[in-house]
Design an enzyme around this catalytic site. Structure first.
Site, short mmCIF file in Angstrom:
data_model
loop_
_atom_site.label_atom_id
_atom_site.label_comp_id
_atom_site.label_asym_id
_atom_site.label_seq_id
_atom_site.Cartn_x
_atom_site.Cartn_y
_atom_site.Cartn_z
N PHE A 80 0.90 -1.06 0.10
CA PHE A 80 -0.01 0.08 0.10
C PHE A 80 0.82 1.20 -0.13
O PHE A 80 1.95 1.10 0.52
CB PHE A 80 -0.89 -0.26 1.27
N ASP B 60 6.37 -3.36 8.76
CA ASP B 60 4.93 -3.03 8.37
C ASP B 60 4.09 -4.08 8.63
O ASP B 60 3.84 -4.72 7.65
CB ASP B 60 4.97 -2.35 7.19
N HIS C 95 -0.82 -5.73 7.84
CA HIS C 95 -1.72 -6.93 7.46
C HIS C 95 -1.63 -7.93 8.46
O HIS C 95 -2.19 -8.93 8.24
CB HIS C 95 -1.26 -7.34 6.14
N GLN D 39 -7.11 0.55 10.63
CA GLN D 39 -8.42 1.17 9.59
C GLN D 39 -9.37 0.12 9.44
O GLN D 39 -8.94 -1.19 9.70
CB GLN D 39 -7.57 1.42 8.46
N LYS E 74 -8.73 -3.70 8.59
CA LYS E 74 -7.98 -4.55 9.02
C LYS E 74 -8.52 -5.50 10.01
O LYS E 74 -9.43 -5.46 10.46
CB LYS E 74 -6.76 -3.53 9.81
N ARG F 141 6.38 16.68 23.64
CA ARG F 141 6.32 16.96 24.89
C ARG F 141 7.34 15.63 25.63
O ARG F 141 7.25 14.82 24.86
CB ARG F 141 4.86 16.76 25.70
N TYR G 51 3.45 23.58 27.70
CA TYR G 51 3.56 24.18 26.54
C TYR G 51 5.10 24.38 26.36
O TYR G 51 5.49 25.47 25.86
CB TYR G 51 3.06 25.55 26.72
N ARG H 277 -2.24 11.50 18.78
CA ARG H 277 -2.78 10.48 19.94
C ARG H 277 -4.08 9.93 19.34
O ARG H 277 -4.93 10.54 18.57
CB ARG H 277 -3.17 11.49 21.22
C1 LIG Z 1 0.78 -2.41 4.02
C2 LIG Z 1 0.15 -1.26 4.68
N1 LIG Z 1 0.87 -0.37 5.39
C3 LIG Z 1 0.51 0.73 5.96
C4 LIG Z 1 -1.00 0.96 5.88
C5 LIG Z 1 -1.45 2.28 6.45
O1 LIG Z 1 -2.42 2.20 7.39
P1 LIG Z 1 -3.58 3.38 7.43
O2 LIG Z 1 -4.54 3.32 6.60
O3 LIG Z 1 -3.96 3.00 9.12
O4 LIG Z 1 -2.61 4.48 7.71
C6 LIG Z 1 -1.81 0.49 5.16
C7 LIG Z 1 -3.37 0.34 5.23
O5 LIG Z 1 -3.93 0.01 4.40
C8 LIG Z 1 -1.33 -1.04 4.55
O6 LIG Z 1 -1.88 -1.82 3.75
#
Ligand SMILES: Cc1ncc(COP(=O)(O)O)c(C=O)c1O
Length: 410
Positions: A100, A171, A174, A197, A200, A229, A236, A246
């Site tokens: 992605f 990463d 998935h 997201q 997922k 922070r 601040y 966050r």
């Molecule tokens: C392989 C991969 N990395 C990163 C992300 C990014 O995640 P987000 O959509 O939560 O920003 C995704 C999301 O579809 C993804 O499939």
């Protein structure tokens, strides 16, 4: 004459499947209770409540990690991890061509240069030999993606990284619940990034988390995600370039409820994935993602396969159309490899990488495997199908066999 049962549905026959498959997300009263509790507390931000805090601790512990920092999504987690790792402007970061967008844009947003490397045609994950070949004196990090939920060749990648002093950021967007030699995906490299997201395997609509055992890295990430922070610092007073990334308490509450199901759901997807792969592999021209020994649990965010038109006897597009008509939801996935996206072709990086742009030429990236997957061969089935029963998997297998046989006659 063929009977209604063997005539393809796309040609007016009876579909293999008319019942729907399991849908996503899965939720019940336990999710409602948890979110309602957070809502009624009136503490909707993580600085006031304890839902996100609890979730971070539970998710990190599940990964054998000491630290978990929840954030607004799984793109920001990648970027902040790279920033926290100390990357300097225009350092190079190796990323796969078949992934992605975010895996590479997070690098640009960290003001570093994505260097694209092709994937292995059997596993759809980074090819370590290609990673090795892409290393230059500027390389600082590598981002293996556990594509579809199958862990990348982390042993080889970690060896290369150790030799070249590279930061390994998994990463694992998935790969919730996936395991690499029984170690949780996301806990093997220096840090692991997850997305929550909507699509997922663990979701709160939007969200993400970074896990690590590196105390310094965790402290930097926490600071960057919270306006720069520092613990015990003045409210601040902002110490690094940063922002508010966050995660909110309602999402934290939902994740706490959803997490209860992850283990069981992952076991179901994994078992179904194995059964489906074994059955589909017997069909000429169908090549399910090849699963190496090290992937002791696959999270099957996608069930992905290659369809070789010549051996299968029909092009992918015809097969997908016929499968859909048989009641099997499936798609061809990414239309082209990441470096072919207009963003990279045109180096539309805004204020990032102004000096590197002249030496970057993403039109010359060689990624024949990713091109073949995108243009001709990849077929994706969604994770929610893999939450089904043995009978559901049988229907998918039946439909593939029917489509294979039916398309031979054209
Ligand atoms: C392989 C991969 N990395 C990163 C992300 C990014 O995640 P987000 O959509 O939560 O920003 C995704 C999301 O579809 C993804 O499939």
């Amino acid at each position: 004459m063929t009977s209604g049962a063997t005539t393809l549905a796309v040609r007016g026959g009876t579909p293999v499947r008319t019942r729907p498959f399991p849908t996503w997300p899965v939720f019940d009263g336990s999710d409602e209770a948890r979110v309602l509790e957070a809502l009624r507390s009136g503490k909707w931000g993580r600085l006031a409540g304890d839902q996100v805090d609890q979730f971070e601790q539970r998710f990190a512990a599940m990964h054998g990690c000491r630290y978990g920092i929840a954030m607004v999504n799984g793109t920001v987690t990648l970027r902040i991890a790279l920033m926290a790792a100390g990357l300097q402007a225009e350092d190079e970061v190796i990323v796969p061509t078949y992934t992605f967008l975010s895996t590479a844009t997070a690098v640009v947003e960290a003001n570093a240069v994505p260097v694209f490397v092709d994937v292995d045609l059997a596993t759809f994950n980074l090819d370590p030999a290609a990673v090795q070949a892409a290393i230059t004196p500027r390389t600082r990090a590598v981002v293996p993606v556990h594509f579809a939920g199958q862990t990348a060749d982390l042993d080889a990648i970690r060896d290369i990284a150790a030799r070249h002093d590279l930061f390994v950021l998994e990463d694992a967007a998935h790969a919730h619940g996936a395991r690499h030699w029984e170690r949780p995906a996301g806990s093997v490299g220096h840090a692991g990034s997850f997305s929550f997201q909507s699509s997922k395997n663990l979701t709160s609509g939007e969200g993400g988390i970074l896990v690590t055992n590196d105390e310094q890295l965790a402290a930097r990430c926490r600071s960057i995600h919270n306006c720069g922070r520092v613990p015990g610092g003045v409210w601040y007073e902002h110490h690094v370039i940063s922002g508010n990334y966050r995660l909110g308490e309602l999402q934290g509450a939902l994740l706490n409820a959803q997490l209860e199901r992850l283990e069981r759901q992952t076991a179901t997807r994994d078992a179904n994935g194995r059964a489906l792969a074994a059955r589909l592999a017997a069909i000429p021209g169908v090549h399910p993602q090849q699963r190496p020994e090290w992937c002791t649990r696959h999270s099957q965010h996608l069930f992905m396969l290659r369809l070789d038109a010549e051996t299968f006897g029909a092009p992918r597009e015809a097969a997908i159309e016929a499968l859909q008509a048989e009641g099997i939801p499936c798609v061809s996935g990414y239309g082209y490899p990441l470096p072919e996206q207009p963003l990279f072709r045109n180096k539309a990086f805004g204020p990032y990488l102004p000096h590197a742009r002249a030496r970057l030429d993403y039109t010359q990236v060689s990624c024949p495997h990713s091109q073949r997957l995108c243009r001709e061969q990849a077929v994706w089935l969604d994770q929610s199908l893999l939450l089904g029963t043995d009978e559901d998997m049988r229907d998918i297998g039946d439909a593939f066999e029917k489509v294979h046989a039916g398309l031979q006659t054209t």
